[in-house]
Design a protein around this motif. Structure first.
Motif, PDB file in Angstrom:
ATOM      1  N   ARG A   1      56.403  44.659  67.180  1.00  0.00           N
ATOM      2  CA  ARG A   1      56.310  46.044  66.702  1.00  0.00           C
ATOM      3  C   ARG A   1      56.154  46.060  65.174  1.00  0.00           C
ATOM      4  O   ARG A   1      55.326  46.775  64.626  1.00  0.00           O
TER       5      ARG A   1
ATOM      6  N   ARG B   1      52.709  45.055  64.124  1.00  0.00           N
ATOM      7  CA  ARG B   1      51.718  46.131  64.298  1.00  0.00           C
ATOM      8  C   ARG B   1      51.790  47.117  63.127  1.00  0.00           C
ATOM      9  O   ARG B   1      50.754  47.555  62.612  1.00  0.00           O
TER      10      ARG B   1
ATOM     11  N   GLN C   1      50.199  45.427  60.203  1.00  0.00           N
ATOM     12  CA  GLN C   1      48.738  45.417  60.336  1.00  0.00           C
ATOM     13  C   GLN C   1      48.139  46.783  60.019  1.00  0.00           C
ATOM     14  O   GLN C   1      47.104  46.862  59.348  1.00  0.00           O
ATOM     15  N   ARG C   2      48.788  47.844  60.463  1.00  0.00           N
ATOM     16  CA  ARG C   2      48.294  49.188  60.135  1.00  0.00           C
ATOM     17  C   ARG C   2      48.364  49.428  58.629  1.00  0.00           C
ATOM     18  O   ARG C   2      47.432  49.989  58.040  1.00  0.00           O
TER      19      ARG C   2
ATOM     20  N   VAL D   1      44.921  45.645  65.653  1.00  0.00           N
ATOM     21  CA  VAL D   1      46.362  45.864  65.550  1.00  0.00           C
ATOM     22  C   VAL D   1      46.943  45.379  66.875  1.00  0.00           C
ATOM     23  O   VAL D   1      46.993  46.117  67.850  1.00  0.00           O
ATOM     24  N   ASP D   2      47.334  44.099  66.888  1.00  0.00           N
ATOM     25  CA  ASP D   2      47.747  43.465  68.136  1.00  0.00           C
ATOM     26  C   ASP D   2      49.177  42.932  68.118  1.00  0.00           C
ATOM     27  O   ASP D   2      49.652  42.390  69.108  1.00  0.00           O
ATOM     28  N   GLY D   3      49.854  43.057  66.979  1.00  0.00           N
ATOM     29  CA  GLY D   3      51.228  42.580  66.902  1.00  0.00           C
ATOM     30  C   GLY D   3      51.359  41.076  66.772  1.00  0.00           C
ATOM     31  O   GLY D   3      52.457  40.541  66.888  1.00  0.00           O
TER      32      GLY D   3
END
Length: 162
Positions: A91, A94, A97-98, A105-107
């Protein structure tokens, strides 16, 4: 911050035994995370009985095996590791990444995410991530995942890293 200092800080922040939405938790070690770490079933009594040495061994493994351990800037690394304790690494990744506009955005903390972390100004990245953590907590408050009483403490914890 040394690994021992990071573990001490985590144990202090997490406190003692409690029952929360993650179930029985002692020093931030949840029943599910302890079972995954040991590879065997456990009970609430097992979590309640965890020694400081057991919690330290758990966090030593957790932190040094975390993909966030590869983050070279200490402030960013410590913040991500702390957030991971509260919210889970995937989480947090992600949200990272955002924040850094990394796709997909794959965690997964892979080469693209790591390169974006290296390229970002560390001081600004920590501030941006604190904002993202607070936004995540606001959403959790709205959907009832976090209580109002817990929300204040969790936001204070996030802001303490700035």
């Amino acid at each position: 911050m040394t690994l021992d200092q990071l573990i001490d800080d985590t144990l202090t922040r997490e406190g003692g035994y409690r029952e929360d939405r993650g179930g029985p938790t002692a020093g931030g070690v949840t029943l599910a995370s302890w079972q995954a770490y040991t590879g065997r079933p456990a009970t609430a009594d097992d979590i309640r009985a965890l020694t400081v040495a057991q919690k330290r061994a758990f966090y030593t493994a957790r932190f040094t095996q975390s993909p966030f351990w590869a983050v070279p800037d200490e402030a960013v690394k410590v913040f991500l590791l702390d957030w991971g304790v509260n919210s889970g690494e995937a989480r947090v990744c992600r949200w990272l990444q955002r924040t850094l506009n990394v796709a997909p955005v794959d965690g997964i903390y892979g080469p693209r995410t790591h390169a974006a972390v290296l390229a970002a100004p560390a001081g600004l990245l920590v501030k941006a991530l604190v904002g993202q953590r607070c936004a995540m907590l606001s959403g959790a408050l709205r959907d009832g995942t976090v209580t109002r009483a817990d929300f204040a403490g969790l936001v204070a914890r996030a802001v303490s890293f700035v």
